[in-house]
Design an enzyme around this catalytic site. Sequence first.
Site, PDB file in Angstrom:
ATOM      1  N   GLU A   1     -11.527 -14.819 -35.976  1.00 29.09           N
ATOM      2  CA  GLU A   1     -11.010 -15.537 -34.804  1.00 29.09           C
ATOM      3  C   GLU A   1     -10.890 -14.534 -33.650  1.00 29.09           C
ATOM      4  O   GLU A   1     -11.140 -14.852 -32.502  1.00 29.09           O
ATOM      5  CB  GLU A   1      -9.636 -16.125 -35.151  1.00 29.09           C
ATOM      6  N   SER A  24      -3.689 -14.270 -36.103  1.00 27.40           N
ATOM      7  CA  SER A  24      -4.617 -14.494 -37.213  1.00 27.40           C
ATOM      8  C   SER A  24      -5.951 -13.813 -36.925  1.00 27.40           C
ATOM      9  O   SER A  24      -6.555 -14.048 -35.883  1.00 27.40           O
ATOM     10  CB  SER A  24      -4.858 -15.993 -37.410  1.00 27.40           C
ATOM     11  N   ARG A  41     -10.643 -23.451 -32.543  1.00 28.63           N
ATOM     12  CA  ARG A  41     -10.706 -22.094 -31.956  1.00 28.63           C
ATOM     13  C   ARG A  41     -12.065 -21.803 -31.309  1.00 28.63           C
ATOM     14  O   ARG A  41     -12.536 -20.652 -31.320  1.00 28.63           O
ATOM     15  CB  ARG A  41     -10.417 -21.007 -32.998  1.00 28.63           C
TER      16      ARG A  41
HETATM   17  C1  LIG Z   1       1.881 -12.622 -32.958  1.00 26.65           C
HETATM   18  C2  LIG Z   1       0.696 -13.474 -32.548  1.00 26.65           C
HETATM   19  C3  LIG Z   1       0.681 -14.820 -32.858  1.00 26.65           C
HETATM   20  C4  LIG Z   1      -0.398 -15.612 -32.490  1.00 26.65           C
HETATM   21  N1  LIG Z   1      -0.368 -16.936 -32.807  1.00 26.65           N
HETATM   22  C5  LIG Z   1      -1.405 -17.725 -32.446  1.00 26.65           C
HETATM   23  C6  LIG Z   1      -1.400 -19.121 -32.761  1.00 26.65           C
HETATM   24  O1  LIG Z   1      -0.461 -19.669 -33.342  1.00 26.65           O
HETATM   25  N2  LIG Z   1      -2.461 -19.871 -32.382  1.00 26.65           N
HETATM   26  C7  LIG Z   1      -3.524 -19.331 -31.730  1.00 26.65           C
HETATM   27  O2  LIG Z   1      -4.453 -20.066 -31.402  1.00 26.65           O
HETATM   28  N3  LIG Z   1      -3.549 -18.028 -31.404  1.00 26.65           N
HETATM   29  C8  LIG Z   1      -2.523 -17.213 -31.751  1.00 26.65           C
HETATM   30  N4  LIG Z   1      -2.559 -15.876 -31.436  1.00 26.65           N
HETATM   31  C9  LIG Z   1      -3.749 -15.316 -30.781  1.00 26.65           C
HETATM   32  C10 LIG Z   1      -3.687 -15.291 -29.250  1.00 26.65           C
HETATM   33  O3  LIG Z   1      -2.355 -15.263 -28.787  1.00 26.65           O
HETATM   34  C11 LIG Z   1      -4.415 -16.485 -28.634  1.00 26.65           C
HETATM   35  O4  LIG Z   1      -5.772 -16.517 -29.011  1.00 26.65           O
HETATM   36  C12 LIG Z   1      -4.325 -16.470 -27.106  1.00 26.65           C
HETATM   37  O5  LIG Z   1      -4.853 -17.686 -26.624  1.00 26.65           O
HETATM   38  C13 LIG Z   1      -5.067 -15.310 -26.458  1.00 26.65           C
HETATM   39  O6  LIG Z   1      -4.740 -15.287 -25.085  1.00 26.65           O
HETATM   40  P1  LIG Z   1      -4.817 -13.949 -24.235  1.00 26.65           P
HETATM   41  O7  LIG Z   1      -4.464 -14.271 -22.839  1.00 26.65           O
HETATM   42  O8  LIG Z   1      -4.012 -12.882 -24.878  1.00 26.65           O
HETATM   43  O9  LIG Z   1      -6.363 -13.640 -24.357  1.00 26.65           O
HETATM   44  P2  LIG Z   1      -7.055 -12.225 -24.592  1.00 26.65           P
HETATM   45  O10 LIG Z   1      -6.709 -11.722 -25.951  1.00 26.65           O
HETATM   46  O11 LIG Z   1      -6.788 -11.322 -23.452  1.00 26.65           O
HETATM   47  O12 LIG Z   1      -8.582 -12.662 -24.587  1.00 26.65           O
HETATM   48  C14 LIG Z   1      -9.094 -13.457 -25.644  1.00 26.65           C
HETATM   49  C15 LIG Z   1     -10.504 -13.933 -25.257  1.00 26.65           C
HETATM   50  O13 LIG Z   1     -10.416 -14.815 -24.147  1.00 26.65           O
HETATM   51  C16 LIG Z   1     -11.183 -14.309 -23.048  1.00 26.65           C
HETATM   52  N5  LIG Z   1     -10.463 -14.664 -21.830  1.00 26.65           N
HETATM   53  C17 LIG Z   1      -9.236 -14.265 -21.434  1.00 26.65           C
HETATM   54  N6  LIG Z   1      -8.914 -14.849 -20.280  1.00 26.65           N
HETATM   55  C18 LIG Z   1      -9.968 -15.630 -19.935  1.00 26.65           C
HETATM   56  C19 LIG Z   1     -10.253 -16.489 -18.832  1.00 26.65           C
HETATM   57  N7  LIG Z   1      -9.381 -16.669 -17.847  1.00 26.65           N
HETATM   58  N8  LIG Z   1     -11.448 -17.138 -18.804  1.00 26.65           N
HETATM   59  C20 LIG Z   1     -12.345 -16.981 -19.793  1.00 26.65           C
HETATM   60  N9  LIG Z   1     -12.155 -16.166 -20.854  1.00 26.65           N
HETATM   61  C21 LIG Z   1     -10.965 -15.513 -20.921  1.00 26.65           C
HETATM   62  C22 LIG Z   1     -11.276 -12.801 -23.294  1.00 26.65           C
HETATM   63  O14 LIG Z   1     -12.401 -12.257 -22.647  1.00 26.65           O
HETATM   64  C23 LIG Z   1     -11.411 -12.778 -24.807  1.00 26.65           C
HETATM   65  O15 LIG Z   1     -12.728 -13.102 -25.184  1.00 26.65           O
HETATM   66  C24 LIG Z   1      -1.489 -15.050 -31.791  1.00 26.65           C
HETATM   67  C25 LIG Z   1      -1.455 -13.687 -31.454  1.00 26.65           C
HETATM   68  C26 LIG Z   1      -0.380 -12.908 -31.825  1.00 26.65           C
HETATM   69  C27 LIG Z   1      -0.367 -11.449 -31.438  1.00 26.65           C
END
Ligand SMILES: Cc1cc2nc3c(=O)[nH]c(=O)nc-3n(C[C@H](O)[C@H](O)[C@H](O)COP(=O)(O)OP(=O)(O)OC[C@H]3O[C@@H](n4cnc5c(N)ncnc54)[C@H](O)[C@@H]3O)c2cc1C
Length: 290
Positions: free
Chosen positions: A282, A212, A163
């Site tokens: 995380e 998480s 992560r």
């Molecule tokens: C129900 C649920 C289940 C989940 N299960 C998992 C799992 O199994 N495994 C896991 O790893 N995660 C899980 N997550 C967490 C999440 O989905 C991941 O971390 C996902 O990768 C976040 O992506 P996002 O586009 O929503 O990022 P955001 O939440 O919008 O942003 C997260 C971070 O990334 C940065 N960011 C976003 N886009 C970019 C970009 N293009 N360039 C640089 N930085 C950027 C943001 O500034 C922020 O710091 C889960 C979440 C939920 C709600």
Amino acid sequence: MKGVLLKNEPLAKYTSWRVGGPADQMYLPENKDDLMEFMASLPPEEKIYWLGLGSNLLVRDGGIKGTVINTRGRLKVLQLVETDKVYAEAGVPCAHVARFCTDLGLTGAEFLAGIPGTMGGALKMNAGAFGGETWKIVDKVEVINANGQVSQRKAERFEVAYRSVKGLEDEWFVAVVLKLTKGESEISMQKIKALLEKRALTQPTNKPTCGSVFKNPPGDYAARLIEASGLKGYAIGGACVSKKHANFIENTGKATAADIEKLIDFVRRQVNELQGIILQTEVCTVGEKL
Ligand SMILES: Cc1cc2nc3c(=O)[nH]c(=O)nc-3n(C[C@H](O)[C@H](O)[C@H](O)COP(=O)(O)OP(=O)(O)OC[C@H]3O[C@@H](n4cnc5c(N)ncnc54)[C@H](O)[C@@H]3O)c2cc1C
């Protein structure tokens, strides 16, 4: 510029926890060229934040002083570029990538099916599940800097861990080339079905959460430690430790970001006191307190 610029835009509607104050301004780029132009037009001192699907982001109630680049529904090019390589822009939802690869008979991206974020967010977080991890399948990425210049970089140039990804310097991901392996669509489809079923059984997937909250410490599970500390169901304001999965915090309806942040701190302190382990978050926390 062809994208959409919103002023004083409330962020609660863009985060999966459904909390967060307004951003000074938010830009939804039309495409990559448009984004380059917009970034180049920003004053050098402007603070820039990126938002994917907001599924790992706690935006505080006072909102964000600066510009938020929102890739939701934007930067959505997804194509096969070589027999085993797929190009995906940052705004493509992970689940679309998983399905696209499966349909092409390519294996390795199935785990992305259950991650409710964009590819940009998955790259930033090194998102992973059920043994799969984003950077295990990255060949190269395209990054954009604060001046709007785009460059390509091989995966080896980044320091990747659980992560965590190091190697971005005031830069953000605009696209990725994934390297996959020849497989069989039917087998990949079965894998996706099984992992989605497992998720639905073990996680509160129908509640506003951020997945998480804490990283698993080496050799243990954050959920186990939180449960062993008797915190399942513990609530502060509208934020509650999930009864289904102790490492998830649910917004039960009227939570503020402050409720969630207080609960995160409380859980961390209790686990440290009772289990002797300091949990690391995380979830990314940004913005101003009210
Ligand atoms: C129900 C649920 C289940 C989940 N299960 C998992 C799992 O199994 N495994 C896991 O790893 N995660 C899980 N997550 C967490 C999440 O989905 C991941 O971390 C996902 O990768 C976040 O992506 P996002 O586009 O929503 O990022 P955001 O939440 O919008 O942003 C997260 C971070 O990334 C940065 N960011 C976003 N886009 C970019 C970009 N293009 N360039 C640089 N930085 C950027 C943001 O500034 C922020 O710091 C889960 C979440 C939920 C709600």
